[in-house]
Design a protein around this motif. Sequence first.
Motif, PDB file in Angstrom:
ATOM      1  N   PRO A   1      34.477  42.208  42.423  1.00 25.34           N
ATOM      2  CA  PRO A   1      34.279  41.002  41.605  1.00 25.34           C
ATOM      3  C   PRO A   1      34.693  39.736  42.375  1.00 25.34           C
ATOM      4  CG  PRO A   1      35.398  42.721  40.341  1.00 25.34           C
ATOM      5  CD  PRO A   1      35.351  43.191  41.760  1.00 25.34           C
ATOM      6  N   PRO A   2      33.872  38.672  42.299  1.00 28.15           N
ATOM      7  CA  PRO A   2      34.131  37.446  43.075  1.00 28.15           C
ATOM      8  C   PRO A   2      35.524  36.854  42.848  1.00 28.15           C
ATOM      9  CG  PRO A   2      32.057  37.293  41.858  1.00 28.15           C
ATOM     10  CD  PRO A   2      32.679  38.573  41.458  1.00 28.15           C
ATOM     11  N   MET A   3      36.090  37.070  41.643  1.00 26.43           N
ATOM     12  CA  MET A   3      37.412  36.501  41.379  1.00 26.43           C
ATOM     13  C   MET A   3      38.479  37.037  42.337  1.00 26.43           C
ATOM     14  SD  MET A   3      38.886  38.438  38.035  1.00 26.43           S
ATOM     15  CE  MET A   3      40.506  37.935  38.551  1.00 26.43           C
ATOM     16  N   PHE A   4      38.209  38.225  42.941  1.00 28.50           N
ATOM     17  CA  PHE A   4      39.189  38.806  43.856  1.00 28.50           C
ATOM     18  C   PHE A   4      38.955  38.392  45.308  1.00 28.50           C
ATOM     19  CE2 PHE A   4      39.578  42.058  40.388  1.00 28.50           C
ATOM     20  CZ  PHE A   4      40.918  41.829  40.113  1.00 28.50           C
ATOM     21  N   SER A   5      38.072  37.405  45.527  1.00 22.27           N
ATOM     22  CA  SER A   5      37.725  37.049  46.911  1.00 22.27           C
ATOM     23  C   SER A   5      38.942  36.574  47.711  1.00 22.27           C
ATOM     24  CB  SER A   5      36.624  35.996  46.917  1.00 22.27           C
ATOM     25  OG  SER A   5      37.055  34.859  46.222  1.00 22.27           O
ATOM     26  N   TYR A   6      39.984  36.080  47.019  1.00 26.02           N
ATOM     27  CA  TYR A   6      41.181  35.641  47.744  1.00 26.02           C
ATOM     28  C   TYR A   6      41.901  36.787  48.458  1.00 26.02           C
ATOM     29  CZ  TYR A   6      43.816  37.389  43.724  1.00 26.02           C
ATOM     30  OH  TYR A   6      44.348  38.184  42.744  1.00 26.02           O
ATOM     31  N   LEU A   7      41.625  38.020  48.050  1.00 26.40           N
ATOM     32  CA  LEU A   7      42.237  39.168  48.723  1.00 26.40           C
ATOM     33  C   LEU A   7      41.573  39.438  50.079  1.00 26.40           C
ATOM     34  CD1 LEU A   7      42.464  41.699  45.736  1.00 26.40           C
ATOM     35  CD2 LEU A   7      44.314  40.284  46.655  1.00 26.40           C
ATOM     36  N   LEU A   8      40.360  38.879  50.257  1.00 21.30           N
ATOM     37  CA  LEU A   8      39.556  39.185  51.448  1.00 21.30           C
ATOM     38  C   LEU A   8      39.602  38.077  52.492  1.00 21.30           C
ATOM     39  CD1 LEU A   8      38.302  40.896  49.022  1.00 21.30           C
ATOM     40  CD2 LEU A   8      36.219  40.949  50.374  1.00 21.30           C
ATOM     41  N   LEU A   9      40.506  37.121  52.319  1.00 16.12           N
ATOM     42  CA  LEU A   9      40.516  35.933  53.184  1.00 16.12           C
ATOM     43  C   LEU A   9      40.587  36.273  54.674  1.00 16.12           C
ATOM     44  CD1 LEU A   9      42.637  33.195  51.395  1.00 16.12           C
ATOM     45  CD2 LEU A   9      40.165  33.299  51.762  1.00 16.12           C
TER      46      LEU A   9
ATOM     47  N   ILE B   1      49.172  37.105  53.125  1.00 14.56           N
ATOM     48  CA  ILE B   1      48.015  37.780  52.537  1.00 14.56           C
ATOM     49  C   ILE B   1      48.408  39.157  51.981  1.00 14.56           C
ATOM     50  CG2 ILE B   1      47.170  38.694  54.768  1.00 14.56           C
ATOM     51  CD1 ILE B   1      44.812  37.502  52.024  1.00 14.56           C
ATOM     52  N   ILE B   2      49.311  39.847  52.667  1.00 13.27           N
ATOM     53  CA  ILE B   2      49.799  41.130  52.135  1.00 13.27           C
ATOM     54  C   ILE B   2      50.566  40.876  50.833  1.00 13.27           C
ATOM     55  CG2 ILE B   2      51.331  43.104  52.549  1.00 13.27           C
ATOM     56  CD1 ILE B   2      50.596  42.981  55.507  1.00 13.27           C
ATOM     57  N   ALA B   3      51.369  39.810  50.812  1.00 15.71           N
ATOM     58  CA  ALA B   3      52.121  39.469  49.595  1.00 15.71           C
ATOM     59  C   ALA B   3      51.179  39.157  48.434  1.00 15.71           C
ATOM     60  CB  ALA B   3      53.046  38.280  49.861  1.00 15.71           C
ATOM     61  N   ASP B   4      50.093  38.422  48.711  1.00 14.16           N
ATOM     62  CA  ASP B   4      49.107  38.125  47.662  1.00 14.16           C
ATOM     63  C   ASP B   4      48.491  39.423  47.116  1.00 14.16           C
ATOM     64  OD1 ASP B   4      49.446  35.389  47.673  1.00 14.16           O
ATOM     65  OD2 ASP B   4      47.759  34.970  48.990  1.00 14.16           O
ATOM     66  N   CYS B   5      48.184  40.352  48.015  1.00 15.75           N
ATOM     67  CA  CYS B   5      47.602  41.641  47.593  1.00 15.75           C
ATOM     68  C   CYS B   5      48.583  42.416  46.707  1.00 15.75           C
ATOM     69  CB  CYS B   5      47.254  42.501  48.817  1.00 15.75           C
ATOM     70  SG  CYS B   5      45.883  41.879  49.799  1.00 15.75           S
ATOM     71  N   ILE B   6      49.819  42.560  47.179  1.00 14.56           N
ATOM     72  CA  ILE B   6      50.807  43.366  46.444  1.00 14.56           C
ATOM     73  C   ILE B   6      51.148  42.701  45.106  1.00 14.56           C
ATOM     74  CG2 ILE B   6      53.201  44.208  46.473  1.00 14.56           C
ATOM     75  CD1 ILE B   6      52.850  44.750  49.477  1.00 14.56           C
ATOM     76  N   TYR B   7      51.309  41.362  45.124  1.00 16.21           N
ATOM     77  CA  TYR B   7      51.606  40.671  43.860  1.00 16.21           C
ATOM     78  C   TYR B   7      50.477  40.886  42.857  1.00 16.21           C
ATOM     79  CZ  TYR B   7      52.916  37.267  40.389  1.00 16.21           C
ATOM     80  OH  TYR B   7      53.251  36.697  39.192  1.00 16.21           O
ATOM     81  N   THR B   8      49.235  40.808  43.334  1.00 11.94           N
ATOM     82  CA  THR B   8      48.077  41.014  42.458  1.00 11.94           C
ATOM     83  C   THR B   8      48.159  42.378  41.771  1.00 11.94           C
ATOM     84  OG1 THR B   8      46.667  39.593  43.810  1.00 11.94           O
ATOM     85  CG2 THR B   8      45.556  41.199  42.408  1.00 11.94           C
TER      86      THR B   8
ATOM     87  N   PHE C   1      57.414  36.540  46.455  1.00 15.52           N
ATOM     88  CA  PHE C   1      57.628  35.082  46.452  1.00 15.52           C
ATOM     89  C   PHE C   1      58.192  34.646  47.800  1.00 15.52           C
ATOM     90  CE2 PHE C   1      57.522  33.079  42.098  1.00 15.52           C
ATOM     91  CZ  PHE C   1      56.813  34.099  41.496  1.00 15.52           C
ATOM     92  N   LYS C   2      59.143  35.448  48.322  1.00 15.56           N
ATOM     93  CA  LYS C   2      59.759  35.075  49.599  1.00 15.56           C
ATOM     94  C   LYS C   2      58.730  35.058  50.718  1.00 15.56           C
ATOM     95  CE  LYS C   2      64.271  36.135  48.107  1.00 15.56           C
ATOM     96  NZ  LYS C   2      64.743  37.305  47.358  1.00 15.56           N
ATOM     97  N   ALA C   3      57.684  35.878  50.577  1.00 15.87           N
ATOM     98  CA  ALA C   3      56.617  35.906  51.588  1.00 15.87           C
ATOM     99  C   ALA C   3      55.537  34.868  51.275  1.00 15.87           C
ATOM    100  CB  ALA C   3      56.020  37.307  51.677  1.00 15.87           C
ATOM    101  N   GLY C   4      55.775  34.031  50.254  1.00 11.78           N
ATOM    102  CA  GLY C   4      54.877  32.905  49.998  1.00 11.78           C
ATOM    103  C   GLY C   4      53.644  33.217  49.173  1.00 11.78           C
ATOM    104  N   CYS C   5      53.681  34.246  48.364  1.00 13.90           N
ATOM    105  CA  CYS C   5      52.472  34.595  47.599  1.00 13.90           C
ATOM    106  C   CYS C   5      52.094  33.467  46.643  1.00 13.90           C
ATOM    107  CB  CYS C   5      52.643  35.911  46.856  1.00 13.90           C
ATOM    108  SG  CYS C   5      53.443  35.749  45.269  1.00 13.90           S
ATOM    109  N   ASP C   6      50.809  33.346  46.418  1.00 12.95           N
ATOM    110  CA  ASP C   6      50.259  32.240  45.628  1.00 12.95           C
ATOM    111  C   ASP C   6      50.148  32.681  44.161  1.00 12.95           C
ATOM    112  OD1 ASP C   6      49.173  29.843  45.033  1.00 12.95           O
ATOM    113  OD2 ASP C   6      47.503  29.987  46.447  1.00 12.95           O
TER     114      ASP C   6
END
Lengths: 320, 320
Positions: free
Chosen positions: B57-65, B144-151, B177-182
């Motif tokens: 789904p396009p909403m998850f495109s941030y995982l593919l940056l 990017i790993i932090a964004d994936c795991i947080y998701t 958060f410490k790894a800067g996840c969005d």
Amino acid sequence: MEINVQQCCEILREMDDIVILCHRNPDGDTLGAGFALHYILAQLGKRSRVECHDVIPPMFSYLLLDYKPEEFEPKNIVAVDIADEKLFGSNLEKYCGKVDLCIDHHGSNKHYAKNWLVRENAAAACEVIEDICYGFEEVELSKIIADCIYTGVSTDTGCFRYSNTTGHTHAVAGRMFKAGCDFVKINRLNFEVKSFSRIAIEREALNTLELHYDGRCALVYITDEMLKRTGAAESELEGIAAMPREVEGVEVGLTLRWRDNGYKVSVRSGEEVDASAICGKLGGGGHRCAAGCYIESDLESAKETILKVVGELIEKEDAR
Amino acid sequence: MEINVQQCCEILREMDDIVILCHRNPDGDTLGAGFALHYILAQLGKRSRVECHDVIPPMFSYLLLDYKPEEFEPKNIVAVDIADEKLFGSNLEKYCGKVDLCIDHHGSNKHYAKNWLVRENAAAACEVIEDICYGFEEVELSKIIADCIYTGVSTDTGCFRYSNTTGHTHAVAGRMFKAGCDFVKINRLNFEVKSFSRIAIEREALNTLELHYDGRCALVYITDEMLKRTGAAESELEGIAAMPREVEGVEVGLTLRWRDNGYKVSVRSGEEVDASAICGKLGGGGHRCAAGCYIESDLESAKETILKVVGELIEKEDAR
């Protein structure tokens, strides 16, 4: 005087017959902090009671499960989550200028108390209360204290979604789990349950949803008739302004709400468009992502006025 | 063979040209885990790509940056968040019986892989992926790993609201958060943004809201005509069943949805009433708080049938 956690604990240890003040229109953080502090003081063998200008909303009754307010002539006054004496409300005006200790997390705190412990980078006053709890060796972080502290951190961060949330906020929440906090019930009460009249006004507002500027702007409105028909109170309209921005692709969400002889306009935006710039052009103001203004006119003219300003701002963004 | 984190890391270290499988109808946890693993493997200098039966789904495109899928003949197959080979979907059927490693958190995992690391008390597969990341000394937990795991942890817990959330889940989120996840953007995309047709079908469903049994039961329905009028797809109806239970005081929420020659009924309940008992009487089933059944009839009879069963259950509860 500005104090640290250790000094705060020492000051509390010297106190007794304590009135704990919460701010008017009480929310989960001021009440969570107030009652958590009461339960901490009770474990220390001290008498205290929580006071608030307003009646405590019934949904927060779970914070009062172990609470037995006592009658006494107050010897000490402590304020929690109150940045300014103006927020006491008229029923607590008698305490102005008499606060011994203020525990808060607002950078805007007016330092009206004799001593203050203000942690600006905390998402909630309850984060500070947690440290105070650990500051007393003999105090156990019980389930009811955990429920209070969790309520504060969860509600002040929109369930860990707002930008004020930090890694520390999550760490606090995690420790409340270990103390057995009832997070499912607390979050259901604070984030899911809605009154029938709130649902009715949401439904009416949704029925007015319009998209403008290729779906980049969404607008809903609430008329006087809609408020009367649904019986929704002013306090039940909180958060409605977030609705139009929930539509996919919308950069600017507009909510028009009838008041007096015109419409109060709430503007919500993402990073692209400056909501305060929109409202500034119409005599209002606010923050970059959330602002408001008032347009004295009928519905059709109010819509036209605000949409014109939004259109100009969107064009400007595109021209960049 | 059942393995621990250390063994899992040793096995991954021996692999190369790895296909990572996500389950069909992919959600934030399977995709978060899949792409996090890809980025971990990339740091180890290994080639990998993520495969899924469905389009992401396009909403998850941030995982593919940072994702650049590579063409290679796979040497190893790893499945993430997939309890059963049935969940591969037909496009990934070719991998059945060929999975070298499965990383999962479902107690129902079928142990179809050669090796499996399944942590049942984890709220999300991404909690396990975090430990795997720490298992490699040379791998940095990047943004990017932090964004994936947080998701993964946020979506699988309904933003830390579902009962599967643990103190450990919060601890994981705090570390991201410490790894800067969005987290603000991630939660907005996953919990706030709705398509226009989703909002339209919500509005239509809300317009049908009825209260029964002194407000203890709420019912909404979605007819064929409503689906056609709004253009809402099946996938956009997710979560609609939670709506009636949001009304204050409601113990049983009912959602009737037209399908084939009748109505699919979703029942949601609190602690008081057993949703699976209600559905069991009509040939359906589920869990105590969430269950479903199918009634082959027109709308009026379907409503009458389900309301009668609910009424009996409520009476029974009261008699206790």
